[in-house]
Design a protein around this motif. Structure first.
Motif, short mmCIF file in Angstrom:
data_model
loop_
_atom_site.label_atom_id
_atom_site.label_comp_id
_atom_site.label_asym_id
_atom_site.label_seq_id
_atom_site.Cartn_x
_atom_site.Cartn_y
_atom_site.Cartn_z
N GLY A 66 0.81 -1.20 0.00
CA GLY A 66 0.00 0.00 0.00
C GLY A 66 0.85 1.26 0.00
O GLY A 66 2.07 1.19 -0.04
N PRO A 67 0.19 2.41 0.07
CA PRO A 67 0.93 3.68 0.01
C PRO A 67 1.80 3.94 1.23
O PRO A 67 2.68 4.79 1.19
N LYS A 68 1.56 3.22 2.33
CA LYS A 68 2.37 3.39 3.54
C LYS A 68 3.02 2.05 3.92
O LYS A 68 3.01 1.66 5.08
N GLU A 69 3.60 1.39 2.94
CA GLU A 69 4.21 0.08 3.14
C GLU A 69 5.24 0.11 4.28
O GLU A 69 6.09 0.98 4.35
N ARG A 70 5.11 -0.89 5.19
CA ARG A 70 6.02 -0.97 6.34
C ARG A 70 6.69 -2.33 6.46
O ARG A 70 7.52 -2.53 7.34
N GLY A 71 6.34 -3.26 5.60
CA GLY A 71 6.98 -4.57 5.65
C GLY A 71 6.11 -5.64 6.27
O GLY A 71 5.08 -5.36 6.90
#
Length: 271
Positions: A66-71
């Motif tokens: 997604g637009p705020k990919e965090r892993g």
């Protein structure tokens, strides 16, 4: 489709909920948990890796970015989206908000197109698995009752796909599937592994077993020892403890570990 799915546990705050589809919600939760198990166990560091689950003949749920990919360690059900075998959204809303399937979607879809016995696929980058393969150490049945499912998996053979490429199209995916044959796990040289099974839980537990054997093998060789396959008569004595133990109990353990390890994470995020 997943006999031992459990409610989500200990997730950090994340993006908004995925598009409606109540019947898919438990499956999204199972895949999200499984992604976090891979990360917690060290098989999917950073933002690499993904898990998919067949929903019907043409569609699958898969971890998207997604637009705020965090892993993977921070995966929530909102990151699990419904797409078809060509990467198009399974419903009009599924890829809204900037979500997109992983570049290696064909790695999943080609396995699902080819193997009717498979419902779930996971792709991970375990460092010790990669290191063992590059060192010429095969995944062999060097353990016995230490990990019975792992010993049986290794005894059947764990093939190696010789290309360390990003499997971004059907041509490259077909090459991997050919290397995999009818086995549940294939190593990808200089890359990672692909594990496939009838359920999300099974495909992740298979990956954990392969990683465990790779770690032990590296330790033995590093200590100057020699790897020896389990004797045939000992292999014949290993009982099949059944899915209730090998899968259901083992998965409850992974979720319990995950919930415990997530406690500091929840504090950091203010939960």
């Amino acid at each position: 489709m997943s006999a031992v799915s459990q409610p989500p546990t200990g997730r950090p705050p994340g993006p908004p909920e995925p598009p409606p589809g109540r019947e898919l919600s438990p499956l999204r939760s199972t895949i999200a948990d499984a992604c976090r198990v891979l990360a917690a166990r060290g098989l999917a560091d950073g933002i690499l890796g993904h898990i998919s689950l067949r929903v019907d003949e043409r569609r699958l749920l898969i971890r998207c970015r997604g637009p705020k990919e965090r892993g993977l360690a921070y995966t929530t059900p909102a990151d699990i989206r419904l797409v078809d075998l060509d990467g198009r959204p399974g419903t009009p809303q599924e890829l809204a908000g900037g979500y997109r399937p992983p570049n290696e979607l064909p790695l999943h879809t080609e396995v699902l197109r080819t193997r009717g016995d498979i419902a779930a696929v996971c792709h991970a980058h375990p460092p010790e698995v990669v290191a063992a393969d590059l060192a010429g150490i095969a995944i062999r049945p060097v353990v016995g009752a230490f990990d019975i499912p792992g010993a049986r998996l290794a005894a059947g053979g764990v093939p190696v796909h010789p290309r360390g490429v990003l499997i971004r199209d059907r041509r490259l995916a077909a090459e991997m599937v050919a290397s995999m044959g009818d086995r549940p796990v294939v190593l990808l040289r200089g890359h990672g592994l692909t594990s496939a099974a009838a359920s999300v839980e099974e495909c992740v537990l298979q990956a954990l077993s392969v990683d465990r054997i790779a770690r032990i093998s590296l330790r033995v060789v590093s200590a100057g020892g020699e790897l020896c396959d389990l004797a045939e008569r000992d292999m014949a004595e290993l009982p099949d403890l059944g899915g209730a133990f090998n899968t259901a109990t083992a998965w409850r353990h992974e979720l319990a570990r995950l919930a415990e390890s997530s406690t500091p994470l929840r504090r950091v995020h203010g939960a």
